[in-house]
Design a protein around this motif. Sequence first.
Motif, PDB file in Angstrom:
ATOM      1  N   GLY B  23       0.013  27.654 -36.449  1.00  0.00           N
ATOM      2  CA  GLY B  23      -0.487  28.404 -35.293  1.00  0.00           C
ATOM      3  C   GLY B  23      -0.584  27.532 -34.057  1.00  0.00           C
ATOM      4  N   ASP B  24      -1.079  26.311 -34.240  1.00  0.00           N
ATOM      5  CA  ASP B  24      -1.208  25.375 -33.116  1.00  0.00           C
ATOM      6  C   ASP B  24       0.172  25.016 -32.552  1.00  0.00           C
ATOM      7  N   THR B  27       1.580  27.988 -30.642  1.00  0.00           N
ATOM      8  CA  THR B  27       0.910  28.173 -29.356  1.00  0.00           C
ATOM      9  C   THR B  27       1.431  27.168 -28.337  1.00  0.00           C
ATOM     10  N   ASN B  32       4.768  33.872 -29.204  1.00  0.00           N
ATOM     11  CA  ASN B  32       3.743  34.854 -29.533  1.00  0.00           C
ATOM     12  C   ASN B  32       3.381  34.692 -30.993  1.00  0.00           C
ATOM     13  N   LEU B  33       2.125  34.991 -31.313  1.00  0.00           N
ATOM     14  CA  LEU B  33       1.647  34.755 -32.663  1.00  0.00           C
ATOM     15  C   LEU B  33       0.569  35.752 -33.046  1.00  0.00           C
ATOM     16  N   LYS B  34       0.614  36.194 -34.302  1.00  0.00           N
ATOM     17  CA  LYS B  34      -0.519  36.939 -34.871  1.00  0.00           C
ATOM     18  C   LYS B  34      -0.742  36.403 -36.271  1.00  0.00           C
ATOM     19  N   GLN B  35      -1.989  36.230 -36.620  1.00  0.00           N
ATOM     20  CA  GLN B  35      -2.274  35.668 -37.938  1.00  0.00           C
ATOM     21  C   GLN B  35      -3.492  36.347 -38.548  1.00  0.00           C
ATOM     22  N   ALA B  36      -3.234  37.181 -39.552  1.00  0.00           N
ATOM     23  CA  ALA B  36      -4.329  37.872 -40.240  1.00  0.00           C
ATOM     24  C   ALA B  36      -4.807  37.010 -41.401  1.00  0.00           C
ATOM     25  N   GLU B  37      -6.117  36.781 -41.463  1.00  0.00           N
ATOM     26  CA  GLU B  37      -6.685  35.909 -42.490  1.00  0.00           C
ATOM     27  C   GLU B  37      -7.576  36.712 -43.428  1.00  0.00           C
ATOM     28  N   GLN B  49      -4.506  35.472 -49.071  1.00  0.00           N
ATOM     29  CA  GLN B  49      -3.232  35.410 -48.356  1.00  0.00           C
ATOM     30  C   GLN B  49      -3.493  35.525 -46.870  1.00  0.00           C
ATOM     31  N   ARG B  53       2.668  35.708 -38.161  1.00  0.00           N
ATOM     32  CA  ARG B  53       3.849  36.240 -37.492  1.00  0.00           C
ATOM     33  C   ARG B  53       4.114  35.453 -36.213  1.00  0.00           C
ATOM     34  N   ASP B  62      -0.634  43.265 -36.871  1.00  0.00           N
ATOM     35  CA  ASP B  62      -1.177  42.040 -37.441  1.00  0.00           C
ATOM     36  C   ASP B  62      -0.670  41.850 -38.871  1.00  0.00           C
ATOM     37  N   LEU B  63      -0.198  42.925 -39.477  1.00  0.00           N
ATOM     38  CA  LEU B  63       0.300  42.875 -40.854  1.00  0.00           C
ATOM     39  C   LEU B  63       1.822  42.947 -40.874  1.00  0.00           C
ATOM     40  N   ILE B  64       2.418  42.232 -41.837  1.00  0.00           N
ATOM     41  CA  ILE B  64       3.871  42.248 -42.012  1.00  0.00           C
ATOM     42  C   ILE B  64       4.239  43.462 -42.860  1.00  0.00           C
TER      43      ILE B  64
END
Lengths: 531, 197
Positions: B23-24, B27, B32-37, B49, B53, B62-64
């Motif tokens: 992610g870092d 950025t 562009n980035l989305k990360q669902a935790e 999991q 993205r 946010d989901l694949i």
Amino acid sequence: MIERKLLLGDEAIALGAIHAGISGVYAYPGTPSTEITEYIQAHAPEVRSRWCTNEKTAMEAALGMAYAGKRSLVCMKHVGMNVAADAFVNSAITGVNGGLVVLAADDPSMHSSQNEQDSRFYGKFAMIPVLEPSTQQEAYDMMPYAYALSEETKLPVLMRVVTRLAHSRAGVTVREPRPQNSLCPETDRTHWVLLPANARRQYASLVGKQDSLLASSEASPYNHNKSDIRNQTSPLGIIACGIAYNYVMENNPAALGMPVLKVSQYPLPEAAIKALATQCEALLIAEDGQPLVEEQVKSLLGAGYPLKGRLTGDLPRMGELTPDCVGKALGVTIEQPYVQVQNVMPRPPALCQGCGHRDVYDALNKVAAEYEGARIFGDIGCYTLGALPPFRAIDSCVDMGASITMAKGAADAGLFPAIAVIGDSTFTHSGMTGLLDAINDGSNITVIISDNLTTAMTGGQDSAGTNKFEAICLGLGLAPEHVRVVVPLPKNMEEITRIIREEIEYKGVSVIIPRRECMQTLQRKLRNKKK
Amino acid sequence: MKKDIILAGVGGQGILTIATIIGDAATHAGLNLKQAEVHGMSQRGGDVQSNLRLSTDLIHSDLIKQGAADLIISMEPMEALRYLPFLNNEGWVVTSSHPFKNIPNYPDEEALTTELNALPHVASLPIEDVAKENNLPKSANVVLLGMAAKYIDILTPEQLRESIARVFAAKGEKIVEANQQAFDLGLAAVKQTNPTI
């Protein structure tokens, strides 16, 4: 200064609130809302932010700050809204002075919850504006907007998010902060003293504001139909609420010839919905949570207008939405090359190795096996995992504090032995009042307060009653000889089981407090020491 | 260009650290980035999991979507298989080959390995052993990231390496070096086992 940051949805809300000039945040930890308050605690020392005992105390403190003219935020998970409901609903009757935003984090699919109730119903019930961001950027931008709306309408504003937004990161552009409000307490008492005569007047005022709330929604920058095809006729139009908008857009509705009305502010923008309905032959309603909008649109457009959604089976009736199920409802097919997976088993969560709750359940299981009719009433926290193998130790888990009161009711019915297991933080949240009931009624119950000195399930926040449990029990009127403290370790098993037996045999209320620090917080402390 | 990644493992194995590093880097690269935790109850030893993205274009969900992931990075072989329905036709699986058995009904190891190795695009390695042998017992997750670097081709390995320095900077220079070494070990291991790619 404009800056771009990678933020969780929860963090975007927190930073938005800080930049909107809040003076206090009030909250009890609860997944998926916890990180909002944690972020404010870590990044804004000028904001009051100590954890509260429960959501009701949090809601009332936030209302008090708003009474004093400052901006306040109160955060909770969806089921926390039930605990705060009395204060929440009445805050719409009193109205506010400084801005007040109530943040409810819903958990569709029940990733970490007992139900998937939809907090938007609470907003409709209380007749106040509701905001539902689709993205992290919107979550940030909506906070200043929400406070302005709150101060303009003199009403609290509910912001509703779901787990998937709360716990997902994305880039957020942040702006200049606004200063806090100065102290400016309310001068009119009649708004705030809800005697029936005043309450009726205040309620009439709330009812009178509904038209302007609707006008605000119709004009909201967060409710829009930006589709290029918004003026063409189409066989299917889409109403996409909150995060569902993302799942709709992922399926490229423009390419399918479907116009999209995005809804992120309630009450529903009725004129925009009617305009979309006129242009389309049918509407799909995509909303995460329960079919609140679908039901309203049905009554708005009349039974003859064809709708698709969770009620019609075009989308699943329960569980969180996904880009897949929304795609399916839009007729989009997917290719999945690897569907047949064989060697995969479920991997449920479990109590940590070395956790004190493990020793508590080992001891309880041993003693309970000696009594044929024994029932163990559980509660909400890490120790709820005692329901799973290898322990299978608890017979119930319903809501915060229910272990003690359900044990009381079952004991009243003649069940013996009735044992309650409750964590330290849950006990101060909602267990103390039930214990007082049991003591006053002389109920024959044995209460285990499994004290790990923290609110562990949500990541180790301070627990309101730490170092006070014996004093609380004695203060509520328990006999000192029936408040027992043990250290839950395998080597003390004989002592612990003996004490549990003795207190079961005592015909009245007794409390046993197994006390040992949470392994997670202990390890964190050791790591920090090493640094 | 886009890269949809599923990070998988067991609660406590450090997949969120991998996500933080990627992610870092993304950025800093202006992607562009989305990360669902996953936070909360599952973190206690359950399966966890994260959907990560990365894209040069706007990301909506946010989901694949199922069948759309380009890469599965897993700290555990059974957890890698769990997310196969999300993998696309050309997608890669990069995983630890070392099972984490905290359930009584863990599948037969041989059958599991056979199923995994039958995939057309898979790279697996006993990353815990590699980390231990090189005296980096706490950096197995970064060895795995090194292995995956080649397939996260929306970013360069050098961009990921620089991100490791930033993410671990607060922990001191030694920790940064250890993690960069772990990253390089993973990177080299994939080159050796798949020289043709």
